[in-house]
Design a protein around this motif. Structure first.
Motif, short mmCIF file in Angstrom:
data_model
loop_
_atom_site.label_atom_id
_atom_site.label_comp_id
_atom_site.label_asym_id
_atom_site.label_seq_id
_atom_site.Cartn_x
_atom_site.Cartn_y
_atom_site.Cartn_z
N ILE A 44 -7.86 4.70 -4.00
CA ILE A 44 -7.59 3.50 -3.20
C ILE A 44 -8.83 3.26 -2.36
O ILE A 44 -9.27 4.14 -1.61
CB ILE A 44 -6.35 3.69 -2.30
CG1 ILE A 44 -5.09 3.87 -3.17
CG2 ILE A 44 -6.18 2.50 -1.36
CD1 ILE A 44 -3.84 4.16 -2.38
N LEU B 250 0.83 -1.20 0.00
CA LEU B 250 0.00 0.00 0.00
C LEU B 250 0.87 1.26 0.00
O LEU B 250 0.48 2.29 -0.57
CB LEU B 250 -0.94 -0.01 1.20
CG LEU B 250 -2.03 -1.09 1.12
CD1 LEU B 250 -2.86 -1.11 2.39
CD2 LEU B 250 -2.94 -0.85 -0.08
N GLU C 267 -8.51 -2.55 -1.77
CA GLU C 267 -7.06 -2.49 -1.65
C GLU C 267 -6.62 -2.39 -0.19
O GLU C 267 -5.56 -2.90 0.20
CB GLU C 267 -6.49 -1.29 -2.42
CG GLU C 267 -6.61 -1.38 -3.94
CD GLU C 267 -7.98 -0.96 -4.46
OE1 GLU C 267 -8.27 -1.24 -5.62
OE2 GLU C 267 -8.75 -0.35 -3.69
#
Length: 910
Positions: free
Chosen positions: A213, A56, A217
């Motif tokens: 995002i 991430l 995710e």
């Protein structure tokens, strides 16, 4: 604090709680900034170590190359934790501003933005944003002031606006949108929000100027979850970690709560114990997700939580409302705990833990409403042909008579499908005391007996069903009678009573013709099953032509009805019809279609695929690929582990016998046929199957030299019934072996191409060539063999040339190889195969077999040695040799030595 440290203390917590939420419709009074500005612009810090989520971090690094990044997810998904931890890795300034309802004042908003940038050290002294006062009050001047300041930042800067969902003021949103039309080159804006941003970002999304995002995710992976759990001192097995991730769907707060629960006091706990009714989960979701909902939305969520998946129409049926679609779309837009299934907003589901919480609260708050809610859901699913869902809700409602009606009208055909086990699991939930209440529920018992293989008990159960039906109107009786008769057909088929199968399915199809789809939605499945059963019954009552028509109709009907196992079965049985009547290529195509469909659906070992596997085994036998035939038989054996019906078992044993014979082991072939005779179900009545097995037995008899038995067998059968093409060929082979050439010629008359029975036609051509040559008609023999080769080449048939091999056929094939220009490669291939194989059989000698010494003497007869010289070679007297020669002449029915040699070669003795 959101994320994996959701329960940890956070320095300078977001100020929403401290200040309280503003009432709707009122603009808050402008607060004094000074006491709060340090807290609002400070990046949140966690007291516990963070989980480093490099994937991430990499995603954020890539995202901030765009002017705008939106991190959008619901409460507890770890937005703040992630971006705060990522900010620690940045070398360039990261300004942070935690927003709340008071920032819905445009001047205060921009003042707070300027303060955040100053706190990050991104504002040079000469910048308009360096002033400690407020920004201009005029709209145009304010935008210019902000744009000038953002254009003169000290270094490329990331500005994080946390809790952006708190911003609802039109002026703030309009001015921020205006700024994003021409974003400052040195600024990267990151918005953390629980809901979709209400900025006009569609243009930026389309041009690639915006990165997103979302919860998908942010969800924890299994390795990340294992890392989090290890920080709580938990070392769970891999499957337990996977289960926890699946149940929480990777939700950071859920994993944190799960870890706390598993590590907590009170004895050993398992992942299976962790659900939405755990107090910490209930309280968290109640505060963060449910507390802000209106009474209408809260009631909507409670009532629709009974469904694993929900759509607008289903929601309306359950809630008796009319805004289900709009409500679901709105909930999905603002809440990651409501998930859209697919690209279009048709079906939705709730997060597993949220659904757990809702169902627990529904049970506590409205327990008496639950049965009615489930009935409404069952009715909707039944009307939309969602059979299993309808029964599940009817079971949950405890409405057993309704369960019975659903089974009879919609679900019972699934007992013959891949969903059989699932149906039985639902039926097992009916209390035993409820079964005698209605005929529909008694049919449910019969279905479970069928699944258990207790066929003898089914008829007694169905008799009780008939008694309960007495007095009902025909329209009410018909669905139950259709199911009952379908079960009786299945019982007859299992026992191998093919005439009964044909009779029952004939009546069943007549009943189905009276039914309207609305009354019995499963009628289309019942019809496909009945057509397949009737075709199967006709095949083994020796009516293959009619069987073929019904099986074709069954495969078409099964495909339309979505009953894939029935389609596989019908195609497999069609393949058996074709290969048993000799159409090898068509059989291969049909069996291949059945196997392909089974493989695509993961059903390659299902009981219904057995016919296709056996048909392919017979195809491979005809083509001479014995290894492939063996593999197909093994696959059929695996599929038959599901307790094949009596006829299916016999077909498999018959194929095994033919395979053993093709391998040159007639003893093993006879053993298989003896097993078939001993193990046959006493209820078996299948004249077509019996004749097919008798044909295999006749081929074994020929292979072991017992041609007389075969000749008598078919002479007797021909007096009462018409012989099939393979039977006539078999009888002709017996005539050839016993030198009854006239009988053989009569049997073979008419068995010439073109015929649909290609394998039998090839065999007829080979035997016809042998008979013609034995009768002194050399040219006719050549013509018949040429016809056989041409047809065999087009169909890939090789077995008959090897099975019928003798010295005469060797010579005829050798001559064919010299004469032919057509099929030359195929003829050469067959000749090579015949050289490497032993003669398939030796015909019985008219006056009995040769003794061992006679066989030894026979080997010398083709030579130029005299009787005395042979005696010298064998060390016996000349009179002994002469006695053996006289016996050989008698047994071979030849008057002189040269004729004996010729006859011996015909019998494969030389």
């Amino acid at each position: 604090m959101e994320g994996d440290n959701v329960l940890d203390d956070v320095t300078n917590r977001k100020l929403r709680t401290a200040r309280g939420k503003r009432p709707k419709g009122r603009r808050p009074a402008l607060p004094t900034i000074a006491p709060f500005i340090a807290a609002k612009t400070a990046r949140p810090q966690m007291l516990r170590a963070r989980i480093r989520r490099q994937r991430l971090f990499d995603a954020l690094d890539a995202a901030v190359r765009c002017p705008l990044t939106v991190v959008c997810a619901g409460a507890g998904w770890g937005k703040t934790v992630l971006v705060s931890a990522w900010a620690d890795t940045r070398r360039t300034p990261v300004a942070w501003l935690t927003l709340d309802a008071h920032d819905n004042d445009v001047q205060l908003f921009w003042s707070s933005v300027a303060a955040a940038l100053r706190a990050a050290g991104a504002v040079p002294p000469d910048s308009p944003l360096a002033e400690l006062g407020t920004v201009p009050t005029d709209h145009v001047e304010r935008l210019r002031h902000v744009a000038r300041g953002l254009g003169r930042l000290a270094a490329p800067t990331v500005l994080v606006l946390d809790d952006f969902h708190e911003i609802t003021d039109d002026d703030v949103l309009r001015e921020l949108s205006g700024l994003l039309r021409h974003p400052p080159a040195g600024l990267r804006l990151v918005l953390l929000t629980r809901t979709q941003v209400v900025l006009p970002v569609h243009r930026m999304r389309a041009t690639g100027e915006m990165a997103e995002i979302r919860a998908g995710e942010l969800a924890f992976t299994v390795p990340e979850a294992a890392d989090l759990l290890s920080r709580h001192g938990l070392a769970l097995p891999d499957d337990e970690v996977v289960a926890l991730v699946e149940h929480t769907e990777g939700w950071a707060a859920g994993l944190q709560l799960g870890a706390t629960f598993l590590a907590g006091p009170g004895g050993p706990r398992t992942v299976a114990d962790f659900a939405g009714d755990v107090r910490a989960v209930d309280e968290y979701l109640a505060d963060e997700v449910l507390a802000g909902q209106s009474p209408h939305l809260y009631r909507f969520l409670l009532q629709t939580s009974i469904c694993e998946h929900v759509c607008g129409d289903l929601a309306d049926a359950i809630t008796l409302g009319s805004d289900g679609q709009r409500t679901l779309e709105e909930l999905e837009r603002v809440n990651d705990f409501v998930v859209r299934l697919g690209a279009k907003p048709r079906w939705f589901r709730y997060h597993h833990l949220l659904r757990d919480v809702l169902r627990h609260r529904l049970l506590l708050e409205s327990p008496t409403a639950l049965p009615e809610l489930h009935r409404r859901a069952a009715g909707w699913h039944a009307a939309h042909n969602s059979v299993f869902e309808a029964i599940e809700h009817a079971v949950a409602a405890g409405d057993w008579p309704y369960v019975g009606r659903l089974v009879v009208t919609q679900a019972a055909p699934l007992i013959a499908s891949a969903h059989r086990a699932a149906l039985v699991r639902l039926l097992a939930q009916i209390p035993p005391g409820a079964f005698a209440a209605t005929p529909e529920l008694m049919v449910c018992v019969a279905l479970m007996l069928f699944h258990a293989g207790d066929y003898d008990a089914i008829e007694a159960q169905l008799a009780g069903t008939d008694e309960l039906l007495a007095g009902r109107a025909e329209a009410e009786r018909l669905p139950v009678e259709i199911t009952s008769r379908s079960l009786r057909v299945a019982v007859h088929r299992a026992g191998g009573d093919m005439p009964a199968v044909v009779a029952e399915t004939t009546q069943l199809l007549a009943m189905l013709a009276k039914v309207r789809f609305a009354e019995v939605p499963s009628a289309v499945q019942y019809r496909a099953i009945a057509l397949n059963n009737k075709g199967f019954g006709l095949l083994w009552t020796d009516r293959p032509d009619r069987a073929q028509r019904y099986l074709w109709a069954a495969s078409t009907a099964a495909r339309a009805a979505g009953v894939e196992l029935v389609e596989i079965s019908a195609l497999g049985n069609l393949a058996l019809v074709e290969v048993m009547s000799g159409s090898v290529q068509e059989a291969a195509r049909l069996a291949g279609d059945a196997r392909d469909l089974a493989e695509r659906r993961g059903l390659l070992s299902a009981l219904q695929t057995g016919a296709a596997h056996l048909a392919l085994a017979l195809v491979h036998l005809e083509s001479g690929d014995l290894a492939a035939a063996e593999r197909a038989v093994q696959q059929a054996t695996r599929s038959h582990r599901g307790e094949p019906a009596a006829a299916q078992w016999l077909i498999r044993v018959g194929v095994q016998a033919r395979l053993a014979l093709a391998k040159g082991d007639p003893g093993a072939a006879r053993a298989f046929l003896d097993e078939a005779r001993r193990g046959a179900d006493p209820r078996l009545r299948a004249p077509g199957l019996e004749r097919w097995l008798l044909l295999a037995e006749s081929e074994v008899d020929l292979a072991t030299g017992d041609a007389d038995t075969v000749a008598r067998r078919y002479a007797l059968l021909s007096r009462t019934d018409r012989l099939t093409s393979p039977e006539r060929v078999c009888a002709a082979r017996a005539g050839y072996a016993t030198h009854d050439l006239r009988s053989a010629m009569e049997l073979l008359a008419g068995l010439r191409a073109p015929m649909s029975d290609t394998a039998a036609t090839v065999a007829a051509g080979i035997v016809g060539a042998q008979v013609a040559d034995a009768a002194g008609h050399g040219l006719r023999a050549t013509d018949r063999l040429a016809e056989a080769f041409a047809l065999a080449d087009s169909e890939g048939i090789r077995r008959p040339f090897l099975a019928l091999r003798d010295a005469r056929l060797d010579a005829l094939v050798a001559r064919q190889n010299l004469l032919t220009h057509r099929n030359a490669d195929f003829v050469a291939e067959i000749q090579a195969a015949m050289r490497t194989s032993a003669p398939a059989h030796r015909a019985a000698l008219p006056a009995g077999p040769l003794s061992e010494r006679e066989t030894e003497v026979l080997r010398y007869l083709p030579t130029m040695l005299t009787a005395g010289e042979i005696a010298g070679e064998l060390g016996v007297s000349v009179n002994t040799i002469k006695a053996h020669m006289r016996s050989i002449y008698r047994k071979l029915e030849a008057p002189r030595r040269s004729a004996v040699v010729t006859r011996a070669r015909e019998y494969g003795l030389l």
